[in-house]
Design an enzyme around this catalytic site. Structure first.
Site, PDB file in Angstrom:
ATOM      1  N   GLU A  92      60.171  16.792  22.533  1.00 24.61           N
ATOM      2  CA  GLU A  92      59.247  16.448  22.210  1.00 24.61           C
ATOM      3  C   GLU A  92      59.383  14.339  21.442  1.00 24.61           C
ATOM      4  O   GLU A  92      59.767  14.631  20.483  1.00 24.61           O
ATOM      5  CB  GLU A  92      57.863  16.479  21.595  1.00 24.61           C
ATOM      6  CG  GLU A  92      57.681  17.705  22.096  1.00 24.61           C
ATOM      7  CD  GLU A  92      56.900  18.572  21.689  1.00 24.61           C
ATOM      8  OE1 GLU A  92      55.481  18.294  21.303  1.00 24.61           O
ATOM      9  OE2 GLU A  92      56.408  19.890  21.786  1.00 24.61           O
ATOM     10  N   CYS A 105      57.050   8.169  18.890  1.00 25.04           N
ATOM     11  CA  CYS A 105      57.408   8.716  17.742  1.00 25.04           C
ATOM     12  C   CYS A 105      58.636  10.287  18.479  1.00 25.04           C
ATOM     13  O   CYS A 105      58.393  10.333  19.174  1.00 25.04           O
ATOM     14  CB  CYS A 105      56.416   9.632  17.674  1.00 25.04           C
ATOM     15  SG  CYS A 105      56.365  11.229  16.816  1.00 25.04           S
ATOM     16  N   CYS A 112      62.236  23.785  14.058  1.00 20.78           N
ATOM     17  CA  CYS A 112      63.225  22.883  12.211  1.00 20.78           C
ATOM     18  C   CYS A 112      62.352  24.012  11.382  1.00 20.78           C
ATOM     19  O   CYS A 112      62.489  25.160  11.910  1.00 20.78           O
ATOM     20  CB  CYS A 112      61.334  21.921  12.455  1.00 20.78           C
ATOM     21  SG  CYS A 112      61.225  21.395  10.495  1.00 20.78           S
ATOM     22  N   CYS A 116      56.512  25.382   7.743  1.00 24.99           N
ATOM     23  CA  CYS A 116      55.074  23.893   7.292  1.00 24.99           C
ATOM     24  C   CYS A 116      54.500  25.400   7.868  1.00 24.99           C
ATOM     25  O   CYS A 116      54.550  26.214   9.105  1.00 24.99           O
ATOM     26  CB  CYS A 116      54.938  23.083   7.496  1.00 24.99           C
ATOM     27  SG  CYS A 116      56.001  22.083   6.929  1.00 24.99           S
ATOM     28  N   CYS A 119      52.736  23.601  11.402  1.00 22.51           N
ATOM     29  CA  CYS A 119      53.721  23.661  12.534  1.00 22.51           C
ATOM     30  C   CYS A 119      53.442  23.991  13.272  1.00 22.51           C
ATOM     31  O   CYS A 119      54.991  25.491  12.834  1.00 22.51           O
ATOM     32  CB  CYS A 119      54.747  22.329  11.268  1.00 22.51           C
ATOM     33  SG  CYS A 119      55.802  21.261  13.062  1.00 22.51           S
ATOM     34  N   GLY A 159      61.056  18.210  13.799  1.00 22.40           N
ATOM     35  CA  GLY A 159      63.013  18.346  12.368  1.00 22.40           C
ATOM     36  C   GLY A 159      62.618  16.924  11.222  1.00 22.40           C
ATOM     37  O   GLY A 159      61.009  16.614  11.145  1.00 22.40           O
ATOM     38  N   GLU A 160      63.129  17.900  10.861  1.00 20.48           N
ATOM     39  CA  GLU A 160      63.227  16.702   8.980  1.00 20.48           C
ATOM     40  C   GLU A 160      64.448  15.402   9.579  1.00 20.48           C
ATOM     41  O   GLU A 160      65.956  16.224   9.608  1.00 20.48           O
ATOM     42  CB  GLU A 160      63.476  18.409   8.413  1.00 20.48           C
ATOM     43  CG  GLU A 160      63.826  17.714   7.056  1.00 20.48           C
ATOM     44  CD  GLU A 160      62.465  16.466   6.864  1.00 20.48           C
ATOM     45  OE1 GLU A 160      61.627  16.559   6.420  1.00 20.48           O
ATOM     46  OE2 GLU A 160      63.120  15.550   5.776  1.00 20.48           O
ATOM     47  N   SER A 191      59.137  10.077   8.278  1.00 18.74           N
ATOM     48  CA  SER A 191      58.464  11.078   7.628  1.00 18.74           C
ATOM     49  C   SER A 191      59.436  12.310   7.155  1.00 18.74           C
ATOM     50  O   SER A 191      60.269  13.004   8.042  1.00 18.74           O
ATOM     51  CB  SER A 191      57.341  10.910   9.082  1.00 18.74           C
ATOM     52  OG  SER A 191      56.672  12.842   8.343  1.00 18.74           O
ATOM     53  N   SER A 214      54.774  13.556   4.174  1.00 18.63           N
ATOM     54  CA  SER A 214      54.256  14.865   4.368  1.00 18.63           C
ATOM     55  C   SER A 214      53.487  15.309   2.973  1.00 18.63           C
ATOM     56  O   SER A 214      54.074  16.700   2.301  1.00 18.63           O
ATOM     57  CB  SER A 214      54.634  15.635   5.247  1.00 18.63           C
ATOM     58  OG  SER A 214      54.845  14.686   6.294  1.00 18.63           O
ATOM     59  N   LEU A 215      52.664  15.236   2.147  1.00 22.07           N
ATOM     60  CA  LEU A 215      52.164  15.922   1.431  1.00 22.07           C
ATOM     61  C   LEU A 215      50.596  17.069   1.189  1.00 22.07           C
ATOM     62  O   LEU A 215      51.557  18.174   0.919  1.00 22.07           O
ATOM     63  CB  LEU A 215      51.364  14.973   0.144  1.00 22.07           C
ATOM     64  CG  LEU A 215      51.331  14.837  -0.797  1.00 22.07           C
ATOM     65  CD1 LEU A 215      52.913  14.836  -1.740  1.00 22.07           C
ATOM     66  CD2 LEU A 215      50.483  13.786  -1.888  1.00 22.07           C
ATOM     67  N   HIS A 216      50.189  16.744   1.954  1.00 22.03           N
ATOM     68  CA  HIS A 216      48.893  17.918   2.432  1.00 22.03           C
ATOM     69  C   HIS A 216      48.744  18.729   1.938  1.00 22.03           C
ATOM     70  O   HIS A 216      47.821  19.877   1.675  1.00 22.03           O
ATOM     71  CB  HIS A 216      49.765  18.853   3.452  1.00 22.03           C
ATOM     72  CG  HIS A 216      50.671  17.995   4.713  1.00 22.03           C
ATOM     73  ND1 HIS A 216      49.948  17.068   5.330  1.00 22.03           N
ATOM     74  CD2 HIS A 216      51.642  18.407   5.688  1.00 22.03           C
ATOM     75  CE1 HIS A 216      50.435  16.499   6.460  1.00 22.03           C
ATOM     76  NE2 HIS A 216      52.156  17.681   6.694  1.00 22.03           N
ATOM     77  N   ASN A 290      45.668  19.423  13.986  1.00 18.48           N
ATOM     78  CA  ASN A 290      45.995  20.143  14.936  1.00 18.48           C
ATOM     79  C   ASN A 290      45.845  21.072  15.337  1.00 18.48           C
ATOM     80  O   ASN A 290      47.287  22.064  14.653  1.00 18.48           O
ATOM     81  CB  ASN A 290      47.227  19.325  16.107  1.00 18.48           C
ATOM     82  CG  ASN A 290      46.938  17.513  16.485  1.00 18.48           C
ATOM     83  OD1 ASN A 290      45.951  17.912  17.348  1.00 18.48           O
ATOM     84  ND2 ASN A 290      47.815  16.910  16.246  1.00 18.48           N
ATOM     85  N   CYS A 333      52.370  19.400  16.996  1.00 23.94           N
ATOM     86  CA  CYS A 333      53.684  18.799  16.869  1.00 23.94           C
ATOM     87  C   CYS A 333      54.217  19.907  17.837  1.00 23.94           C
ATOM     88  O   CYS A 333      54.034  21.251  17.117  1.00 23.94           O
ATOM     89  CB  CYS A 333      54.561  18.377  15.920  1.00 23.94           C
ATOM     90  SG  CYS A 333      53.551  17.498  14.835  1.00 23.94           S
TER      91      CYS A 333
END
Ligand code: SAH
Length: 347
Positions: A92, A105, A112, A116, A119, A159-160, A191, A214-216, A290, A333
C-alpha cells in the site's frame, strides 16, 4: 538470460553497467533521467541511438508496478493505493495533499515480521523486502496518477524499513538524485519500530533524514506487550539511540504514539512519557488508533487524547494529534492489502 531491471539502480550503478556494455557514462545519465520521468520502454528514449536501444532491449528491462486499487477520500484529497508488484504481491501507499505540496507514504516490505499488536501489516508475517526500484515505483505511480510531483516522502507504509537497510539506502540515493526525484533528504521521514543497531547506523550515514520512532508506550511493561521488538531493544536503550541520532544529525526526532483505549492512554502514561522525553529535541505525534478488526483494540476517547497532549505540552514537549486525513477511507496500515488478498484478487 534474465533481463536486468534498470529501475532501482543508482546512477553510479547504471554508469558501471554502461561501461560493461562498452558505452560512455553520459548514456547512463540519459537513461537514468528517462526512467525517473516514468519511461518504461527504451524505444521511447528519443536521445539514444538505435543500436543502443537494441542492445538494451536484448538484455535489460524497466520494471513497473501497477495501481491495483485506489480509494479516494471524499473529505480531502487523500488517496490510498494498493500497488500490484510484478510477482503478484501487493503493498500500500498513500498520497496526501498539503498547502506545501504532495506527500507520499510508501511501503518498504511486503508484510512485516515485527508483530505489533495493533498493526494489520504484520498479520501474515513478512513476505519479502521491496527493492529500491519498487519503492521508487511507488513514487512514480503516484506521480503518474496525479500528474503532480511528490515533494515529501514518509517511509511509513507496511514493513520495517531499517530491516531492509541496503535497499532503503539505494532508494534514498534515487530520491535525492538531481536527475531522478531531486527531493532533499530533509523532506524524507523514515519510521522505525526501534531497531537500535540500525538507528545507530543511520545516524552514522551523515544524511539529514527525519527519524520517526514508533514508541507507543512509556515503559517496558506496556511496550513489551504491544511491540515484541521491545523485548530485544528496550525503551531506555532505544531512547539512548535516539539521543545519539539527534547529536549526530542535529535533527529533531519524531515519536509516534498510537492512542489505544485502556492500554497506553492514562494520565500516568502521559506523565511517565513526559519524564522520559523532557529536554529532548523531539516531537510527539499522537495518533488515534486505527482499529484493526482482528486485533480487538479500540481507539482512545478524544478527551483522553486531548488530556494526554496537555500533560506533554505542560512539560514543554511539542505535541500534535495527527490530523485524520482521509478519515472516510480509514483503513489501517496493511488493511487494504489484506482485504484485497482475502478477496482472492491476488494473482
Ligand atoms: N515499521 C515502521 C513503519 C511502518 S508502520 C514503524 O513501526 O514505524 C507506520 C506507523 O503506523 C507506525 O508508527 C505504526 O506503529 C503505526 N501503526 C500501525 N498500525 C496502526 C494502527 N492500527 N493504528 C495507528 N497506527 C498504526
Amino acid at each position: 538470460m534474465e533481463k536486468k531491471n534498470l529501475k532501482g539502480m543508482t546512477l553510479q550503478e547504471l554508469e558501471d553497467y554502461m561501461a560493461e556494455l562498452g558505452e560512455p557514462a553520459y548514456r547512463a545519465k540519459q537513461i537514468f533521467r528517462w526512467i525517473y520521468r516514468g519511461a518504461t520502454r527504451f524505444d521511447s528514449m528519443t536521445d539514444l541511438p538505435k543500436e543502443l536501444i537494441n542492445k538494451l532491449n536484448a538484455r535489460s528491462r524497466i520494471g513497473k508496478i501497477k495501481i491495483h486499487g485506489k480509494y479516494e477520500s471524499a473529505i480531502d484529497n487523500t488517496v490510498k493505493y494498493v500497488f500490484l508488484l510484478e510477482d503478484g504481491n501487493m503493498v500500500e501507499g498513500v498520497k496526501m495533499e498539503y498547502s506545501f505540496g504532495m506527500s507520499a507514504c510508501v511501503s518498504s516490505q511486503v508484510g512485516c515480521r515485527m508483530g505489533c499488536a495493533f498493526c494489520a501489516s504484520t498479520i501474515g508475517g513478512l513476505v519479502r523486502n521491496l527493492t529500491s526500484g519498487e519503492m521508487a515505483d511507488e513514487i512514480l505511480a503516484i506521480q503518474e496518477d496525479t500528474g503532480k510531483n511528490v515533494s515529501r516522502i514518509a517511509v511509513m507504509g507496511s514493513g520495517e524499513p531499517l530491516l531492509n537497510y541496503d535497499e532503503l539506502m539505494r532508494f534514498l540515493n534515487l530520491v535525492n538524485s538531481p536527475q531522478a526525484f531531486n527531493i532533499s533528504l530533509r523532506r524524507v521521514t523514515i519510521s522505525t519500530c526501534g531497531i537500535i543497531p540500525e538507528i545507530i547506523r543511520l545516524a552514522d550515514e551523515g544524511i539529514p533524514v527525519t527519524l520517526a520512532v514508533s514508541l507507543h508506550a512509556p515503559d517496558d511493561s506496556i511496550r513489551d506487550r504491544i511491540m515484541p521488538v521491545n523485548r530485544n531493544y528496550p525503551i531506555l536503550q532505544l531512547l539512548d539511540a535516539c539521543k545519539y541520532y539527534i547529536i549526530k544529525t542535529k535533527r529533531r526526532v519524531t515519536f509516534e504514539y498510537a492512542m489505544i483505549s485502556g492500554v497506553n492512554d492514562t494520565t500516568e502514561c502521559a506523565q511517565k512519557l513526559s519524564r522520559l522525553l523532557k529536554g529532548m529535541l523531539c516531537h510527539v505525534n499522537l495518533i488515534p488508533l486505527n482499529p484493526v478488526k482482528e486485533k480487538g483494540l479500540k481507539k482512545s476517547d478524544p478527551k483522553k487524547v486531548a488530556a494526554f497532549k496537555k500533560i506533554l505540552e505542560d512539560c514543554g514537549i511539542s505535541t500534535t494529534v495527527r490530523r485524520e486525513m482521509g478519515a472516510d477511507i480509514e483503513a489501517a496500515c496493511g488493511q487494504l492489502r489484506r482485504s484485497m488478498m482475502l478477496d482472492g484478487v491476488k494473482r
